[in-house]
Scaffold this motif. Structure first.
Motif, mmCIF file in Angstrom:
data_model
loop_
_atom_site.group_PDB
_atom_site.id
_atom_site.type_symbol
_atom_site.label_atom_id
_atom_site.label_comp_id
_atom_site.label_asym_id
_atom_site.label_seq_id
_atom_site.Cartn_x
_atom_site.Cartn_y
_atom_site.Cartn_z
ATOM 1 N N ASN A 141 43.400 56.646 36.283
ATOM 2 C CA ASN A 141 42.471 55.607 36.741
ATOM 3 C C ASN A 141 42.925 54.228 36.261
ATOM 4 O O ASN A 141 43.358 54.067 35.114
ATOM 5 C CB ASN A 141 41.060 55.888 36.222
ATOM 6 C CG ASN A 141 40.502 57.193 36.766
ATOM 7 O OD1 ASN A 141 40.434 57.392 37.973
ATOM 8 N ND2 ASN A 141 40.114 58.096 35.868
ATOM 9 N N PHE A 142 42.823 53.245 37.152
ATOM 10 C CA PHE A 142 43.205 51.866 36.838
ATOM 11 C C PHE A 142 41.972 50.970 36.942
ATOM 12 O O PHE A 142 41.196 51.068 37.896
ATOM 13 C CB PHE A 142 44.268 51.352 37.825
ATOM 14 C CG PHE A 142 45.507 52.196 37.880
ATOM 15 C CD1 PHE A 142 46.572 51.961 37.024
ATOM 16 C CD2 PHE A 142 45.610 53.245 38.790
ATOM 17 C CE1 PHE A 142 47.713 52.736 37.082
ATOM 18 C CE2 PHE A 142 46.748 54.026 38.852
ATOM 19 C CZ PHE A 142 47.809 53.774 37.995
ATOM 20 N N ASN A 143 41.821 50.053 35.986
ATOM 21 C CA ASN A 143 40.697 49.116 36.016
ATOM 22 C C ASN A 143 41.116 47.768 35.435
ATOM 23 O O ASN A 143 41.823 47.709 34.423
ATOM 24 C CB ASN A 143 39.510 49.651 35.207
ATOM 25 C CG ASN A 143 38.825 50.822 35.885
ATOM 26 O OD1 ASN A 143 38.073 50.647 36.826
ATOM 27 N ND2 ASN A 143 39.116 52.032 35.397
ATOM 28 N N SER A 144 40.672 46.703 36.116
ATOM 29 C CA SER A 144 40.903 45.350 35.614
ATOM 30 C C SER A 144 39.802 44.451 36.155
ATOM 31 O O SER A 144 39.592 44.380 37.370
ATOM 32 C CB SER A 144 42.274 44.824 36.052
ATOM 33 O OG SER A 144 42.454 43.488 35.606
ATOM 34 N N ALA A 145 39.095 43.786 35.276
ATOM 35 C CA ALA A 145 38.006 42.893 35.689
ATOM 36 C C ALA A 145 38.129 41.583 34.927
ATOM 37 O O ALA A 145 38.303 41.578 33.708
ATOM 38 C CB ALA A 145 36.653 43.540 35.430
ATOM 39 N N GLY A 151 32.263 30.677 39.698
ATOM 40 C CA GLY A 151 32.298 31.427 40.953
ATOM 41 C C GLY A 151 33.630 32.057 41.275
ATOM 42 O O GLY A 151 33.848 32.488 42.416
ATOM 43 N N ASN A 152 34.532 32.138 40.311
ATOM 44 C CA ASN A 152 35.849 32.737 40.523
ATOM 45 C C ASN A 152 35.963 34.024 39.710
ATOM 46 O O ASN A 152 35.734 34.023 38.495
ATOM 47 C CB ASN A 152 36.958 31.773 40.086
ATOM 48 C CG ASN A 152 36.939 30.481 40.873
ATOM 49 O OD1 ASN A 152 37.294 30.450 42.048
ATOM 50 N ND2 ASN A 152 36.510 29.402 40.229
ATOM 51 N N SER A 153 36.318 35.099 40.378
ATOM 52 C CA SER A 153 36.440 36.379 39.677
ATOM 53 C C SER A 153 37.423 37.280 40.414
ATOM 54 O O SER A 153 37.766 37.041 41.579
ATOM 55 C CB SER A 153 35.076 37.072 39.564
ATOM 56 O OG SER A 153 34.584 37.413 40.851
ATOM 57 N N ARG A 154 37.856 38.353 39.690
ATOM 58 C CA ARG A 154 38.765 39.332 40.291
ATOM 59 C C ARG A 154 38.480 40.692 39.666
ATOM 60 O O ARG A 154 38.422 40.828 38.440
ATOM 61 C CB ARG A 154 40.215 38.940 40.026
ATOM 62 C CG ARG A 154 41.239 39.892 40.652
ATOM 63 C CD ARG A 154 42.604 39.727 40.014
ATOM 64 N NE ARG A 154 42.565 40.076 38.598
ATOM 65 C CZ ARG A 154 43.128 39.352 37.634
ATOM 66 N NH1 ARG A 154 43.737 38.220 37.921
ATOM 67 N NH2 ARG A 154 43.061 39.744 36.372
ATOM 68 N N ILE A 155 38.274 41.687 40.512
ATOM 69 C CA ILE A 155 38.017 43.055 40.047
ATOM 70 C C ILE A 155 38.967 43.998 40.780
ATOM 71 O O ILE A 155 38.992 44.030 42.014
ATOM 72 C CB ILE A 155 36.557 43.480 40.300
ATOM 73 C CG1 ILE A 155 35.593 42.549 39.568
ATOM 74 C CG2 ILE A 155 36.339 44.923 39.868
ATOM 75 C CD1 ILE A 155 34.133 42.825 39.873
ATOM 76 N N LEU A 156 39.742 44.744 39.998
ATOM 77 C CA LEU A 156 40.666 45.725 40.565
ATOM 78 C C LEU A 156 40.303 47.104 40.026
ATOM 79 O O LEU A 156 40.116 47.288 38.821
ATOM 80 C CB LEU A 156 42.111 45.394 40.182
ATOM 81 C CG LEU A 156 43.162 46.449 40.570
ATOM 82 C CD1 LEU A 156 43.345 46.483 42.083
ATOM 83 C CD2 LEU A 156 44.492 46.181 39.877
ATOM 84 N N SER A 157 40.191 48.056 40.909
ATOM 85 C CA SER A 157 39.946 49.440 40.504
ATOM 86 C C SER A 157 40.752 50.356 41.414
ATOM 87 O O SER A 157 41.056 50.007 42.561
ATOM 88 C CB SER A 157 38.454 49.783 40.585
ATOM 89 O OG SER A 157 37.982 49.640 41.914
ATOM 90 N N GLY A 158 41.110 51.526 40.881
ATOM 91 C CA GLY A 158 41.881 52.460 41.692
ATOM 92 C C GLY A 158 42.301 53.678 40.892
ATOM 93 O O GLY A 158 41.989 53.810 39.705
ATOM 94 N N PHE A 159 43.000 54.532 41.558
ATOM 95 C CA PHE A 159 43.473 55.743 40.888
ATOM 96 C C PHE A 159 44.736 56.238 41.582
ATOM 97 O O PHE A 159 45.036 55.877 42.734
ATOM 98 C CB PHE A 159 42.398 56.836 40.903
ATOM 99 C CG PHE A 159 42.086 57.364 42.268
ATOM 100 C CD1 PHE A 159 42.819 58.421 42.821
ATOM 101 C CD2 PHE A 159 41.072 56.805 43.027
ATOM 102 C CE1 PHE A 159 42.541 58.905 44.083
ATOM 103 C CE2 PHE A 159 40.788 57.281 44.304
ATOM 104 C CZ PHE A 159 41.523 58.338 44.835
ATOM 105 N N PHE A 176 43.717 51.861 45.813
ATOM 106 C CA PHE A 176 43.316 50.680 45.052
ATOM 107 C C PHE A 176 42.256 49.898 45.829
ATOM 108 O O PHE A 176 42.264 49.876 47.061
ATOM 109 C CB PHE A 176 44.514 49.757 44.790
ATOM 110 C CG PHE A 176 45.488 50.291 43.779
ATOM 111 C CD1 PHE A 176 45.243 50.148 42.426
ATOM 112 C CD2 PHE A 176 46.647 50.940 44.183
ATOM 113 C CE1 PHE A 176 46.144 50.638 41.487
ATOM 114 C CE2 PHE A 176 47.547 51.430 43.261
ATOM 115 C CZ PHE A 176 47.299 51.283 41.906
ATOM 116 N N GLU A 177 41.387 49.246 45.096
ATOM 117 C CA GLU A 177 40.383 48.360 45.698
ATOM 118 C C GLU A 177 40.378 47.049 44.923
ATOM 119 O O GLU A 177 40.224 47.046 43.700
ATOM 120 C CB GLU A 177 38.998 48.998 45.654
ATOM 121 C CG GLU A 177 37.921 48.124 46.299
ATOM 122 C CD GLU A 177 36.549 48.788 46.285
ATOM 123 O OE1 GLU A 177 35.671 48.292 45.549
ATOM 124 O OE2 GLU A 177 36.375 49.801 46.985
#
Length: 269
Positions: A141-145, A151-159, A176-177
């Motif tokens: 599992n991969f995660n990065s927030a 108002g600026n953000s980035r969220i990465l999730s995946g496996f 990945f999302e």
């Protein structure tokens, strides 16, 4: 006929009245010509200024600065197009906006056209964890927030599912999302030289403003006075002024009349 002309010319009161009326008409005609000339000069100067501005805007390129917060700030000179007489190149340039934004063909009620070309260069610090599915299969599992604020953000999730089989690792499937929010602020500001400039700013790290464009739209046809035309009128008139009565006496007072009138264009206001 000659006697009638002599009688008219011998009547000083009538001659004075006619001469006065002609003087007033010629004076008004001259005033009207001066007014039209001033308007023509004004619009000719505006057209020349607009052409010069568009030439300078075509030569301009994006200037990238930093504001007080250290955020990226890009600016460029604005174009100004006259909708009443678009050139072919200007017509082609506005087509992409009409199509993309579903604008009306004549761009009525549209004041400005704005576009931006952005590029994102980013690197991720990813947190990983594993979960065994069976003795030879593992899910990674991969995660990065990251919240950059404003108002600026980035969220990465995946496996990624990996299988160890016959002494080799095989990747079965990967998904990945990525979700990003970008905040942009824009304004059109008149500079010290009188020219408008588009300003665009963002605090999103890694975002590069490659190109921006602003086209201000005007319609000089709407600002021009309608061309006057001479015409016949039937009307009822009430007024107060200088009159010539049946006794050939000039006097001042109220007047009342119904008749057929001819209105020359130089006497129309």
């Amino acid at each position: 006929m000659k006697d009638k002309i002599k009688n008219i010319l011998s009547n000083k009161t009538l001659v004075t009245f006619i001469a006065g009326a002609l003087f007033v008409m010629l004076f008004l005609r001259q005033c009207n010509q001066i007014s039209n000339l001033k308007q023509d000069v004004k619009f000719a100067q505006e057209d020349a200024d607009r052409s010069l501005n568009n030439y300078k805007a075509a030569q301009d390129s994006v200037t990238v600065l930093r504001n007080e917060n250290g955020d990226q700030l890009a600016e460029i000179r604005s174009f100004e197009f006259d909708l009443s007489k678009l050139e072919e190149s200007q017509e082609n340039l506005t087509k992409k906006y009409r199509k993309a934004l579903a604008l009306n063909k004549d761009l009525k009620q549209v004041n400005s056209l704005i576009s931006a070309e952005l590029e994102i260069k980013d690197s991720l610090d990813v947190t990983t964890n594993t979960a065994a599915i069976d003795s030879v299969t593992t899910k990674i599992n991969f995660n990065s927030a990251k919240d950059f604020g404003n108002g600026n953000s980035r969220i990465l999730s995946g496996f990624s599912t990996v299988k160890y089989d016959f002494g080799q690792f095989q990747v079965l499937n990967t998904q990945f999302e990525l979700k990003q929010t970008l905040s942009l602020m824009a304004a059109i500001e008149e500079g010290e030289d009188g020219a408008d400039r588009l300003k665009l700013s963002t605090s999103y790290p890694g975002l590069v403003i490659k190109d921006i464009e602003n086209i201000n739209l005007v319609n000089t046809r709407l600002n021009r006075q309608e061309q006057k035309k001479s015409r016949w009128l039937i009307g009822f008139g009430v007024g107060y002024g200088v009159n010539l009565n049946n006794n050939q006496v000039i006097s001042t007072g109220p007047s009342l009349g119904v008749g057929l009138y001819w209105s020359p264009k130089f006497l129309q206001f």
